[in-house]
Write a protein that holds these residues in place. Structure first.
Motif, short mmCIF file in Angstrom:
data_model
loop_
_atom_site.label_atom_id
_atom_site.label_comp_id
_atom_site.label_asym_id
_atom_site.label_seq_id
_atom_site.Cartn_x
_atom_site.Cartn_y
_atom_site.Cartn_z
N THR A 70 53.36 62.30 23.27
CA THR A 70 53.73 62.35 21.85
C THR A 70 52.52 62.82 21.03
O THR A 70 51.35 62.63 21.44
CB THR A 70 54.22 60.99 21.30
OG1 THR A 70 53.10 60.13 21.12
CG2 THR A 70 55.26 60.37 22.23
N PHE A 71 52.83 63.41 19.90
CA PHE A 71 51.76 63.88 19.02
C PHE A 71 50.88 62.70 18.57
O PHE A 71 49.66 62.81 18.52
CB PHE A 71 52.36 64.59 17.80
CG PHE A 71 51.37 65.40 17.02
CD1 PHE A 71 51.02 66.68 17.41
CD2 PHE A 71 50.75 64.87 15.88
CE1 PHE A 71 50.08 67.43 16.70
CE2 PHE A 71 49.82 65.60 15.17
CZ PHE A 71 49.48 66.89 15.58
N GLY A 72 51.54 61.58 18.31
CA GLY A 72 50.77 60.39 17.93
C GLY A 72 49.80 59.96 19.02
O GLY A 72 48.67 59.57 18.75
N ALA A 121 51.63 50.27 19.70
CA ALA A 121 50.81 49.07 19.94
C ALA A 121 49.33 49.40 19.70
O ALA A 121 48.59 48.62 19.11
CB ALA A 121 51.02 48.55 21.36
N GLN A 122 48.91 50.59 20.14
CA GLN A 122 47.51 50.99 19.93
C GLN A 122 47.24 51.23 18.44
O GLN A 122 46.16 50.89 17.94
CB GLN A 122 47.18 52.24 20.74
CG GLN A 122 47.21 52.03 22.26
CD GLN A 122 46.24 50.95 22.72
OE1 GLN A 122 45.21 50.72 22.10
NE2 GLN A 122 46.59 50.27 23.80
N ILE A 123 48.21 51.82 17.77
CA ILE A 123 48.04 52.05 16.33
C ILE A 123 47.87 50.70 15.61
O ILE A 123 46.98 50.53 14.77
CB ILE A 123 49.23 52.83 15.75
CG1 ILE A 123 49.24 54.25 16.32
CG2 ILE A 123 49.20 52.84 14.23
CD1 ILE A 123 50.51 55.04 16.02
N ALA A 167 49.05 59.50 13.26
CA ALA A 167 49.68 59.01 14.49
C ALA A 167 50.86 58.10 14.18
O ALA A 167 51.87 58.10 14.89
CB ALA A 167 48.65 58.27 15.34
N GLU A 168 50.73 57.35 13.09
CA GLU A 168 51.80 56.42 12.73
C GLU A 168 53.11 57.16 12.50
O GLU A 168 54.17 56.71 12.90
CB GLU A 168 51.40 55.68 11.44
CG GLU A 168 51.19 54.23 11.68
CD GLU A 168 51.05 53.45 10.39
OE1 GLU A 168 50.31 53.91 9.49
OE2 GLU A 168 51.67 52.38 10.31
N ALA A 195 54.39 56.29 26.02
CA ALA A 195 55.64 55.74 25.46
C ALA A 195 55.39 55.35 24.00
O ALA A 195 54.37 54.72 23.70
CB ALA A 195 56.07 54.52 26.27
N PRO A 196 56.30 55.73 23.11
CA PRO A 196 56.09 55.41 21.69
C PRO A 196 55.76 53.94 21.44
O PRO A 196 54.92 53.64 20.58
CB PRO A 196 57.41 55.81 21.05
CG PRO A 196 57.88 56.96 21.89
CD PRO A 196 57.48 56.61 23.30
#
Ligand code: ARG
Length: 459
Positions: free
Chosen positions: A165-167, A449-451, A144-145, A443-444
């Motif tokens: 997004t894929f992430g 932020a979650q990552i 995801a990063e 949103a990226p």
């Protein structure tokens, strides 16, 4: 001849078919380490309580280590006539140390023995599941990063819905697998009580110390009710239930990998390590590992239903039905660990086709909602009317065989004159995802932020 362990009242031995239906040694030999560990703890406690002499207890504890090494060396003569792992170990102990072996079973029954062995085994599997999930979650976060801003179509009904997004998609699975990990952690906590010393069902008249054996086996405490201790298998049902939910998550992800790696999608490519070819069609590159994860999950669900069915009609306390608990849990645990490892490997080795994802994201009018939202925000239309205007524009584009951003401003204004040049700003897929800034949105920035949060949690 009658059984050496319980044959006192029997004149004849069992029928061969009786032996076949009764014996569990063919599968419960997998409990040997737990059985020996439990017996060693029991013998030490009996000695500490003055129920066994120190020298008998020492002989038993030493002899059990010899049995352990024989089994581990593959030199142990397993016998079906001796039914199960408990009696196989004890009979061999007798051959090795003689008379004191017969004192090991004081203040104990196979009922509390098997419940103890099996809890220890399932506890190890809960730990293995937690470890396997941790590795998978780390692989997904790492993925995801790199892909936090790689745009792809998000689907509902497997129809293009809105760009994501894929992430963000990878992180959705992180949330699911993290809840699975939590379920195994909870189940482990609840199962970590010792049945040992419940004896057959009523406890024992010997002055045993159940706290001592509980502690030496790493349990938090002895179980508080001897009937419960030998009767229930809810710890196994809970392990299977957590496994089933996790299995469904794995299966859905496997299904997505199968779809995504097809020629019609090409979102991802599985590495050579995780694909197979066809013996007739040279072009083929099949996602077998993903397909097998998807399929093998059925074994886990089947095992869960099977054990629930075994348990549902049993009166307290022990019934031989419960011997059927082991094969189900063994198979489910083996399947789960294999599926977790395979999924982790596939995710780590996956090639993600950024260009294909982006091209697909731009197809299928994926930013129609953004257009409608613009009409609400910038032109003051009620959402329902904006929805209708946008639908008309989509139909227009579809008829022309183009995408929404390919319509001219004049064409758009012919549907609603309030539309300005500014509309094109929100029609691109990157603008679309960037605008989804609500907490947990695609949103990226939100995904990153979650990552970051997960990286902190994982340490
Ligand atoms: N092999 C048995 C099982 O797995 C062990 C307990 C046997 N107890 C009994 N009362 N027959 O359940």
């Amino acid at each position: 001849s009658s059984n050496a362990m319980w044959g006192g009242r029997f004149a004849a031995g069992p029928d061969a078919i009786m032996e076949a239906i009764n014996a569990s040694i063919g599968f419960d030999k997998r409990l040997y380490a737990q059985d020996i560990r439990g017996s060693r703890a029991h013998a030490a406690m009996l000695a500490a309580q003055g129920i066994l002499t120190d020298s008998d207890a020492a002989a038993i504890r030493e002899g059990l280590l010899t049995v352990l090494s024989e089994i581990e060396a593959g030199k142990f003569p397993f016998s079906t006539a001796l039914e199960d792992i408990h009696m196989n170990v004890e009979a061999r102990l007798k051959e090795i140390i003689g008379e004191p072996a017969g004192r090991l079973h004081t203040a104990r029954s196979r009922n509390d023995q098997v419940a103890t062995d099996f809890r220890l085994w399932v506890r190890d599997q809960a730990d293995a599941a937690i470890k396997g999930l941790d590795a998978l979650i780390r692989a997904l976060v790492a993925r995801a990063e790199v892909t936090a801003d790689w745009v792809m179509p998000g689907f509902t009904h497997l129809q293009t819905a809105q760009p994501v997004t894929f992430g963000h998609h990878m992180m959705a699975y992180v949330e699911m697998f993290a809840r699975d990990l939590g379920r195994f952690t909870d189940a482990r906590k609840r199962m970590n009580e010792s049945p040992l010393g419940a004896a057959a069902l009523a406890g024992t008249g010997f002055a045993i110390d159940r706290h001592m054996t509980a502690e030496s086996l790493g349990f938090d405490r002895p179980m508080a009710n001897s009937l419960d201790a030998v009767s229930d298998r809810d710890f196994a049902l809970e392990f299977l239930s957590a496994s089933s939910i996790c299995a469904v998550h794995l299966s859905r992800m496997a299904e997505e990998l199968v779809i995504w790696s097809s020629a019609q999608f090409r979102f991802v490519a599985m590495s050579d390590k995780w694909s197979t070819g066809s013996s007739i069609m040279p072009q083929k590159r099949n996602p077998d590992a993903a397909e097998l994860i998807r399929a093998k999950i059925g074994r886990i669900l089947g095992a869960t239903v099977a054990l629930f069915t075994v348990m549902k009609g049993l009166p307290l306390a022990y019934s031989k039905d419960m011997q059927e608990d082991k094969e189900q849990v063994f198979d489910a645990a083996d399947t789960l660990m294999l599926a977790l490892a395979a999924m982790t490997g596939m995710i780590s080795d996956l090639t993600v086709n950024r260009d294909k994802l982006e091209a697909a994201a731009s197809n299928g009018f994926s930013t129609a909602t953004d257009l409608a939202d613009w009409l609400v925000r910038e032109a003051g239309l009620p959402f329902r009317e904006a929805h209708h205007v946008t639908g008309t524009l989509v139909a227009m584009a579809e008829k022309k065989g183009v995408d929404l951003p390919d319509l001219s401003l004049a064409e758009m204004q012919s549907v609603n004159p309030a539309i300005t040049e500014d509309i094109f700003r929100v029609l691109g897929v990157h603008n679309s995802v960037a605008s989804r800034q609500s907490y947990g949105g695609t949103a990226p920035d939100q995904v990153r932020a979650q990552i970051a949060r997960w990286k902190q949690v994982l340490g």
